[in-house]
Design an enzyme around this catalytic site. Structure first.
Site, short mmCIF file in Angstrom:
data_model
loop_
_atom_site.label_atom_id
_atom_site.label_comp_id
_atom_site.label_asym_id
_atom_site.label_seq_id
_atom_site.Cartn_x
_atom_site.Cartn_y
_atom_site.Cartn_z
N THR A 66 0.82 -1.20 0.00
CA THR A 66 0.00 0.00 0.00
C THR A 66 0.86 1.26 0.00
OG1 THR A 66 -1.83 -1.16 1.07
CG2 THR A 66 -1.83 1.25 1.21
N GLU A 82 1.20 9.65 -5.65
CA GLU A 82 1.77 10.97 -5.40
C GLU A 82 2.70 11.39 -6.54
OE1 GLU A 82 2.54 12.74 -1.50
OE2 GLU A 82 2.78 10.66 -0.84
N HIS A 101 -6.96 0.75 -0.91
CA HIS A 101 -6.22 -0.28 -1.66
C HIS A 101 -7.14 -1.48 -1.68
CE1 HIS A 101 -2.02 -2.30 -2.30
NE2 HIS A 101 -2.88 -2.58 -3.26
#
Length: 124
Positions: A33, A41, A67
């Site tokens: 994750t 990002e 996730h």
């Protein structure tokens, strides 16, 4: 110039460097994750990096993602970020990650445009 709709897709192959076991975020050899979050990002950063003033960068301020499905070693992961809102220095992105079998994660991410020199001077 910043505008709604700017987007970018970043990719990575799942290997022993980005598994949950390696990150320490889990005990399985699946895409971590934290690695997914970092890829999201990266996509957001790259979506706008050529559209902000010289001497500026963006920094992550918040991310809220799910996730929703594991990905195995060898899978190619694509994370896409699309700029959906601009409020002064605050940039909000929709983010989604996929592997060959479909969506593995989704959510939103906030970044802020910062003056690099001012930002880094706070650390001195």
């Amino acid at each position: 110039m910043l505008s709604i709709g700017l987007s970018h897709t970043s990719t990575v192959k799942v290997d022993n460097t980005n598994t949950a076991r390696t990150y320490g975020s889990g005990g399985l050899d699946v895409f971590a994750t934290p690695a997914m979050v970092g890829l999201m990002e990266n996509a957001a950063m790259k979506a706008v990096e050529e559209h902000i003033p010289e001497g500026c960068s963006t920094v992550g301020g918040r991310i809220d993602v799910s996730h929703i499905k594991p990905s195995k070693i060898g899978a190619l992961i694509e994370a896409s970020a699309t700029l959906v809102e601009i409020e002064g220095r605050k940039l909000t992105f929709n983010v989604v990650a996929n592997d060959a079998d479909g969506k593995i994660g989704e959510g939103w991410h906030v970044r802020y445009v910062v003056d690099i020199e001012k930002f880094m001077s706070k650390l001195r």
